[in-house]
Write a protein that holds these residues in place. Sequence first.
Motif, PDB file in Angstrom:
ATOM      1  N   VAL A   1       0.862  -1.148  -0.011  1.00 18.89           N
ATOM      2  CA  VAL A   1       0.033  -0.110   0.027  1.00 18.89           C
ATOM      3  C   VAL A   1       0.805   1.373   0.057  1.00 18.89           C
ATOM      4  CG1 VAL A   1      -2.086  -1.054   0.754  1.00 18.89           C
ATOM      5  CG2 VAL A   1      -0.348  -0.464   2.812  1.00 18.89           C
ATOM      6  N   ASN A   2       2.180   1.014  -0.194  1.00 17.05           N
ATOM      7  CA  ASN A   2       2.960   2.321  -0.584  1.00 17.05           C
ATOM      8  C   ASN A   2       2.794   2.912  -2.059  1.00 17.05           C
ATOM      9  OD1 ASN A   2       5.371   4.471  -0.133  1.00 17.05           O
ATOM     10  ND2 ASN A   2       6.019   3.295  -2.124  1.00 17.05           N
TER      11      ASN A   2
ATOM     12  N   MET B   1       3.751  -6.311   5.672  1.00 18.81           N
ATOM     13  CA  MET B   1       3.533  -4.897   4.826  1.00 18.81           C
ATOM     14  C   MET B   1       4.799  -4.510   4.263  1.00 18.81           C
ATOM     15  SD  MET B   1       1.549  -3.099   7.981  1.00 18.81           S
ATOM     16  CE  MET B   1       0.129  -3.838   8.865  1.00 18.81           C
ATOM     17  N   ASP B   2       4.668  -4.543   3.008  1.00 18.93           N
ATOM     18  CA  ASP B   2       5.596  -4.046   2.055  1.00 18.93           C
ATOM     19  C   ASP B   2       6.015  -2.660   2.146  1.00 18.93           C
ATOM     20  OD1 ASP B   2       7.075  -4.787  -0.674  1.00 18.93           O
ATOM     21  OD2 ASP B   2       6.118  -3.206  -1.538  1.00 18.93           O
ATOM     22  N   VAL B   3       7.309  -2.468   2.157  1.00 18.11           N
ATOM     23  CA  VAL B   3       7.682  -1.016   2.138  1.00 18.11           C
ATOM     24  C   VAL B   3       7.149  -0.104   3.007  1.00 18.11           C
ATOM     25  CG1 VAL B   3       9.633  -1.447   0.164  1.00 18.11           C
ATOM     26  CG2 VAL B   3       7.394  -0.472  -0.082  1.00 18.11           C
ATOM     27  N   ILE B   4       6.584  -0.595   4.183  1.00 13.14           N
ATOM     28  CA  ILE B   4       5.635   0.229   4.848  1.00 13.14           C
ATOM     29  C   ILE B   4       6.503   1.447   5.401  1.00 13.14           C
ATOM     30  CG2 ILE B   4       6.103  -0.695   7.140  1.00 13.14           C
ATOM     31  CD1 ILE B   4       2.604   0.245   5.423  1.00 13.14           C
TER      32      ILE B   4
ATOM     33  N   GLY C   1       2.688  -2.620  21.716  1.00 10.26           N
ATOM     34  CA  GLY C   1       1.595  -2.999  20.652  1.00 10.26           C
ATOM     35  C   GLY C   1       0.821  -1.919  20.297  1.00 10.26           C
ATOM     36  N   LYS C   2       1.389  -1.001  19.742  1.00 13.95           N
ATOM     37  CA  LYS C   2       0.773   0.180  19.206  1.00 13.95           C
ATOM     38  C   LYS C   2       0.568   0.273  17.863  1.00 13.95           C
ATOM     39  CE  LYS C   2       1.025   3.545  23.339  1.00 13.95           C
ATOM     40  NZ  LYS C   2       1.323   4.756  23.623  1.00 13.95           N
ATOM     41  N   GLU C   3       1.676  -0.499  17.224  1.00 10.82           N
ATOM     42  CA  GLU C   3       2.008  -0.265  15.765  1.00 10.82           C
ATOM     43  C   GLU C   3       1.872  -1.653  15.242  1.00 10.82           C
ATOM     44  OE1 GLU C   3       4.941   2.404  14.380  1.00 10.82           O
ATOM     45  OE2 GLU C   3       4.361   3.743  15.970  1.00 10.82           O
ATOM     46  N   LEU C   4       3.079  -2.315  15.108  1.00  6.57           N
ATOM     47  CA  LEU C   4       3.256  -3.774  14.376  1.00  6.57           C
ATOM     48  C   LEU C   4       3.854  -4.949  15.278  1.00  6.57           C
ATOM     49  CD1 LEU C   4       4.794  -2.461  11.045  1.00  6.57           C
ATOM     50  CD2 LEU C   4       2.288  -2.873  11.718  1.00  6.57           C
TER      51      LEU C   4
ATOM     52  N   GLY D   1       6.435  -5.598   9.370  1.00  9.97           N
ATOM     53  CA  GLY D   1       6.588  -4.431   8.267  1.00  9.97           C
ATOM     54  C   GLY D   1       7.764  -4.391   7.795  1.00  9.97           C
ATOM     55  N   GLU D   2       7.716  -4.544   6.453  1.00  6.97           N
ATOM     56  CA  GLU D   2       9.220  -4.350   5.717  1.00  6.97           C
ATOM     57  C   GLU D   2       9.777  -2.898   5.562  1.00  6.97           C
ATOM     58  OE1 GLU D   2      11.238  -5.326   1.412  1.00  6.97           O
ATOM     59  OE2 GLU D   2       9.156  -4.552   1.439  1.00  6.97           O
ATOM     60  N   CYS D   3      10.683  -2.705   6.602  1.00  7.71           N
ATOM     61  CA  CYS D   3      11.172  -1.230   6.866  1.00  7.71           C
ATOM     62  C   CYS D   3      12.619  -0.980   6.475  1.00  7.71           C
ATOM     63  CB  CYS D   3      11.022  -0.978   8.470  1.00  7.71           C
ATOM     64  SG  CYS D   3       9.369  -1.254   8.915  1.00  7.71           S
TER      65      CYS D   3
END
Length: 557
Positions: A100-101, A197-200, A270-273, A252-254
């Motif tokens: 979704v980027n 999550m691709d290149v999130i 636990g607020k994000e990933l 997340g792929e970061c």
Amino acid sequence: MKNWWKESVVYQIYPRSFCDSNGDGIGDIGGIIKRLDYLKELGIDVIWLSPVYDSPNDDNGYDIRDYRKIMNEFGTMEEFDRLLAELHQRKIRLVMDLVVNHTSDEHSWFVESRKSKDNPYRDYYIWRDGKDGKEPNNWGSCFSGSAWNYDEETGQYYLHLFSKKQPDLNWDNKKVRTEVYDMMKWWLDKGIDGFRMDVISLISKEEGLPDGPAMINGYASFNVAANGPRVHEYLQEMNREVLSGYDIMTVGECSGVTLEEAAKYASSEGKELNMVFQFEHMDVDGDPDNKWTDKKMHLPDLKAVMTKWQKGLEGIAWNSLFWNNHDQPRVVSRFGSDCEEYRERSAKMLATCLHMMQGTPYVYQGEELGMTNVPFETIRDFRDLDSINAYHELTEKGIFTREEMMKYIRYKSRDNARTPMQWDTSAYAGFSESAPWIMVNPNYKRINAKEQMERETSVFHYYKKLIALRHKHDIIVYGSYELLLPDHPHIYAYIRTLGEQKLLVVCSFSSQTVTYSIPKEFESGTVMISNYETGERKCGELKPYEALVILQSSDLL
């Protein structure tokens, strides 16, 4: 705190190359269903499925045209539903790729967006005027060339950090975020078990889109676009709106993530990933400004990076553990040895080194067989957009000769991971009944799943043992990590500790015998797993690519 996704082992499937069920040379959902018992036998807990959404396939499915439709080449939504049901019946969870980027330029949102400057969808993407007859800034696409594409119809440029057929979404637009969250809930309500999550880390761009420094093959955009000013705000919103309502796994792929940023993305609060993919250990055999090289890894550098992440996230966030994925060359050829004498030893050693660390391990299809890089002969053998574009750009600019670039992309190309899964010795490695979309590695008659499943000493059975040990022993999952011998050029050794329990992991990255003495506190321990039999080992030394795991308390086995 214990969680099912911390105790799981994930298996990544690249569907185009996994198994073809209808004979068209392209892997599909029916092929995955056909091989589910193989995965159950291996013992994995979760499948990460690379994109199967409708796509024109400019970047092998990472350019999505319709998020709620299955690509025709892969099958139907009914087949996907059957896959999900068959997995759950075997107690295997399914994690989908979330891209979704960016979307495809054929997505209905972008088709509308480029019609006019006042179209309601215009602001779904990032459009800018040029500067002095040039692009809006000097950002380069990760696939070579500019990150901007000029649109004749409206006289503006749109941003694409990847292919020009992958325009970046404008996450600053609340409507875009709402559309994405609705789509995510649609899939979760269908019963999937999470998202990769691709290149999130790229979804929030710096205000004003400032220039970045030039690099050898164009400015690598993620160095300035990663970890933008509102990325954590958006992921926390996503968590509140979507993720917190389901018992799922998120990773997340970061690209470009720092230790400090990772602690925010994957905080134990636990607020994000749940966890992130970081790539610092994938850069130890590269140059700072150019990934196209055949430079070899220096082990102390690898140990320093792995230890930094093991210690840096301990008690704060959760690690993901991987050597391979669809974007990396085969680790046996990269950090081990793909010569026949040591291929299996080094594959087992690398698996041991990784799977005994703290974090969730990811196995990429064929890794459990010790699959190797591919002897591509010419640029025509490649299918990867990144490799093909880099070859032409860097040779045409005179930065590298054609011979040099062929050498580099043979070593580093993503296509090394994308050749067909090697199932047996029949035509096309049992992947398909007809010629596949990309060449089969010619070593499939020696390296294949059928032979290894029938042989107890194979790489497959070794991975099966490693996975079973992780399921049995909390110390492997939750124990703390302490590095030994940080400067040793050939030995990677560390200790895991949980309460009164201790575990010693020793791995040789050398093709030669290396002197090594086991610490006294482990001399009377029990060997949990090794890639050499007891009679083959010798006190005071490590054989080529030897891996040894010793549990201090033998009564725990």
